[in-house]
Scaffold this active site. Structure first.
Site, mmCIF file in Angstrom:
data_model
loop_
_atom_site.group_PDB
_atom_site.id
_atom_site.type_symbol
_atom_site.label_atom_id
_atom_site.label_comp_id
_atom_site.label_asym_id
_atom_site.label_seq_id
_atom_site.Cartn_x
_atom_site.Cartn_y
_atom_site.Cartn_z
ATOM 1 N N GLY A 90 0.822 -1.220 0.000
ATOM 2 C CA GLY A 90 0.000 0.000 0.000
ATOM 3 C C GLY A 90 0.842 1.250 0.000
ATOM 4 O O GLY A 90 0.581 2.189 0.763
ATOM 5 N N GLY A 143 -0.932 7.862 0.717
ATOM 6 C CA GLY A 143 -1.191 7.861 2.160
ATOM 7 C C GLY A 143 0.048 7.602 3.001
ATOM 8 O O GLY A 143 1.170 7.925 2.614
ATOM 9 N N TYR A 188 -15.122 -4.070 7.512
ATOM 10 C CA TYR A 188 -13.815 -3.409 7.689
ATOM 11 C C TYR A 188 -13.264 -3.687 9.091
ATOM 12 O O TYR A 188 -12.117 -4.102 9.250
ATOM 13 C CB TYR A 188 -13.990 -1.903 7.479
#
Ligand code: BGC
Length: 765
Positions: free
Chosen positions: A491, A495, A647
């Site tokens: 990832g 971010g 989530y």
């Protein structure tokens, strides 16, 4: 956080704040003095005497001439404080202030009074710039907001003392010149104390280093910090590096402020100071007695009394800022303050508009507002107080602080001198216009300020970045060197993953990033090398990785196993949230499949190499896992799907994963951690439902972290010896997790479930 707080820093900041006291006193004293009858006789013209109060142009000139002086003083102060040092410039301008104070008290005609107020203004303007700079430079970043707020507290104390002095002298010497001479003369006392005392306080260590006086700077740091020699050395080196970087970029002259990257900061600084004045605070500070009269308080003394109370409220309401500004950050305080001030001003204006009758008094030549309803007039006074309290705890201290924080060291004095000049120029304009506006527009003046305040809150929201020191920073020990280490991060396209890559690469590590698409991952690797300033060193390598497709996970791991001899840290950082129900390529519910199963599989494949490297495995989870009360529902079919629950379950699974890894492989040298990075505005928030998006934005605004802040706990768990294996962390320390997080049975159950999935999947390859 390193403890570097020493009482010496506080004493120095408080003493220097006497400069703020002079600012406040001089600013406040005039509002009471100009309405005294004896003052009117000496300085008023025939028209003023006839109508019983100074004409708005004379009152406006007496008040605003000081602001013109302040404007000049602020501009002079930048050069002076760079050349003569912050502390000797404070001495210089205190002496000028003493001279001007004596002149003001001894004035016997309007011209002398105006000249002496101009000189007083020069020193007040200069001190209003130098004191916050000095305070911020002796402070540590953790308490900078607090120390600079002392200046604002001192301003408000100065204003309050001046209001009460006026009240007292008007009470005891109503028919003598002493009624105005004492308040004007008294200001010499604090200026004298400041001038005598300041030479005994330390130089700003940053200023010393900027002059090449490194040895003295180190001695000052040792004197004013209570931390270890090692921490002093770290700070000393930080300042040194900062100065070296600035020298490289030759940031030194005023002209640099007009170019990238300082231009934007200058605009922000000047902008915020102009906005501070447009709140309308000085319509109240300078003309408070007039306003209370307009609000229906009859009699000179009643108005002065209400003004005295106003001064106390202004002072007391600054205390929350001192206590909490460093905690809450600058933006939320400015926005909340702007909204509250706007509501107060709009209420004042509306009540005056609805209940007041404007009468034109042909003897005095003034439009007067009469408010027959006592409830209405008291409500107005209460809202004036609310407005002042809102200002004092928000815009009052914060804009001064903000300006000291946006400029680099070498341009701090020059930059702040321009932003301070801007506040005084606007102050001058506002103080000159307010009496005219009050006379012409009466209640409309408050409505205008109310609208301004609202616009300001919006401007801050849209354009102003947070400048608060990064909370809970993890600063790796100075000698941290990751050369020879390999770190795998998922990832990393955006971010906090992206920021982590840069941080690790800067520390010397080789970083392998997993991103969807081979070409894209290579491009981003290059971009990040540029960001980390290591372009061409091939230290950031991108491979295709789609965690929702176990085949690519296998390929990604194979490449690593093939090319790397060690992997020292695996940072399982990627995450997705709040999608509508869907399945991964391998038929697993997407959140669970990507956030947990993808990482579980990757970890499993890399495990032999991780064990061999005695690696750390860090799972970026979330505090959201606490919402899961009854364990994980492994029926991941669509009927049971609720996005938030999906989530949170995946995040609980990641914590259980780290916990179980520690149980199973801790003996073999593996250290596994899980963490909550904080609430951050990242790509993960893109898919938040629209109805919740604005509420979420508001929450982010209040407690949200920047990307850099959000990376800190990942760095901490990856590098610090204090991080606790198997445990959930947040804010660079162990954090409270749900009781389920360390439930042995649940951890084993989740492990077995996940293992079954990845054992079944090979048929898909
Ligand atoms: C402002 C002054 C204001 C004072 C009131 C200061 O921060 O710059 O203009 O009069 O606060 O407390």
């Amino acid at each position: 956080m390193r403890s570097r707080i020493n009482y010496q820093v506080y004493t120095t900041a408080v003493f220097a704040a006497i400069g703020g006291f002079l600012f406040g006193y001089d600013l406040g004293v005039i509002s009471g003095v100009i309405v005294m009858s004896k003052f009117l006789l000496v300085f008023g013209d025939q028209t003023s005497i006839n109508r019983g109060s100074l004409t708005s142009s004379i009152a406006g000139s007496i008040v605003s001439v000081m602001s013109i002086g302040c404007f000049i003083g602020a501009l002079l102060a930048g050069q002076a404080s760079d050349r003569f040092s912050r502390k000797y410039s404070i001495l210089l301008f205190s002496v000028i202030f003493i001279v001007s104070g004596a002149l003001q008290a001894a004035s016997f005609n309007l011209s002398i009074l105006l000249v002496s107020r101009l000189i007083a203004g020069i020193s007040v303007g200069a001190l209003s710039m130098i004191v916050p700079v000095y305070q911020s430079e002796i402070s540590t970043k953790e308490i900078r907001g607090r120390l600079v707020s002392f200046q604002q507290l001192a301003i408000t104390i100065g204003i309050a003392v001046s209001f009460w002095t006026n009240y007292g002298t008007d009470l005891y010497f109503p028919s003598s010149n002493a009624s105005w001479q004492i308040p004007l003369g008294l200001q010499i006392v604090p200026a004298f104390i400041l001038a005598i005392g300041i030479p005994f306080f330390p130089f700003s260590p940053r200023w010393l280093m900027a002059q090449g006086r490194d040895g003295e700077a180190f001695a000052v740091l040792s004197q004013i910090r209570s931390c270890s020699q090692r921490d002093i050395l770290i700070e000393y080196n930080e300042i040194k590096q900062e100065i070296a970087a600035e020298h490289e970029q030759s940031i030194r002259s005023y002209a640099q402020l007009c170019h990238f990257p300082l231009r934007r900061r200058l605009i922000l600084g000047i902008g915020i100071q102009i906005l501070q004045q447009l709140t309308g605070i000085n319509s109240i500070m300078y003309y408070a007695p007039e306003i209370f009269k307009q609000a229906g308080l009859s009699g000179q003394r009643a108005a002065l009394l209400a003004t005295g109370i106003n001064g106390c409220i202004n002072m007391l309401a600054t205390i929350p800022a001192i206590l909490f500004l460093d905690k809450w950050g600058r933006r939320p305080v400015l926005i909340a303050g702007g909204i509250l001030m706007s509501l107060s001003m709009l209420t004042i204006g509306s009540i005056m508009g609805i209940h007041g009758h404007t009468l034109f008094n042909s003897t005095t030549n003034i439009a007067e507002v009469i408010i027959p309803s006592q409830t209405a007039s008291y409500t107005i006074i209460v809202f004036v107080y609310i407005f002042v309290a809102a200002f004092a705890s928000s815009w009052g201290p914060t804009t001064w602080l903000y300006c000291t924080e946006i400029f680099p060291l070498s341009m701090r004095a020059k930059g702040t001198s321009l932003t301070t000049a801007a506040i005084w120029a606007t102050n001058c304009l506002v103080s000159f216009l307010v009496p005219v506006l009050l006379e012409r527009l009466t209640y409309g003046t408050y409505l205008i300020f109310g609208i301004f305040c609202l616009i300001m809150a919006i401007i801050i929201f849209l354009f102003y970045p947070e400048t608060k020191a990064h909370g809970h920073s993890y600063i790796p020990p100075k000698n941290t060197n990751l050369i020879g280490q390999t770190i795998v991060i998922t990832g990393a396209a955006s971010g906090i993953g992206r920021v982590s890559v840069v941080e690790f690469a800067r520390l010397g590590a080789k970083v392998i990033i997993g991103i969807r698409g081979q070409e894209r991952s290579e491009e981003i690797a290059q971009e990040l090398e540029r960001e980390a300033n290591i372009i061409g060193m091939n230290r950031i390598i991108g491979y295709n990785l789609d965690l929702s497709n176990l085949m690519t996970v296998k390929n990604f791991a194979d490449k690593i196993l093939e090319h790397e001899e060690n992997v020292n840290i695996l940072l399982n950082n990627a995450g997705i949230a709040n999608l509508s129900h869907s399945l991964t390529v391998d038929g697993i519910q997407t959140e669970f499949g990507t956030n947990h199963i993808g990482h579980f599989y990757l970890t499993k494949l890399l495990l032999p190499l991780l064990i061999q490297s005695q690696a750390r495995i860090v799972n970026v989870s979330s505090i959201g896992h606490c919402f899961i009360e009854n364990g994980i529902n492994y029926d991941l079919s669509s009927s049971a799907y609720v996005p938030k629950v999906a989530y949170d379950q995946s995040k609980l699974a990641q914590i259980l994963h780290a916990f179980e890894l520690q149980q199973r492989y801790g003996q073999q040298g593996i250290k596994a951690y899980s963490l909550h990075p904080g609430l951050i505005h990242t790509g993960i928030t893109r898919s938040i439902p629209t109805y919740f998006a604005s509420i979420y934005q508001l929450i982010l605004l209040i407690v949200g972290k920047s990307l850099y802040q959000g990376t800190q706990t990942s760095l901490y768990c990856s590098l610090s010896d204090n991080a606790k294996p198997g445990i959930f962390h947040a804010d660079c320390k162990e954090a409270k997790a749900s009781p389920l997080a360390y439930n042995i049975k649940l951890a084993e159950e989740c492990w077995n479930f996940s293992e079954n999935i990845i054992n079944e999947k090979p048929k898909f390859f």
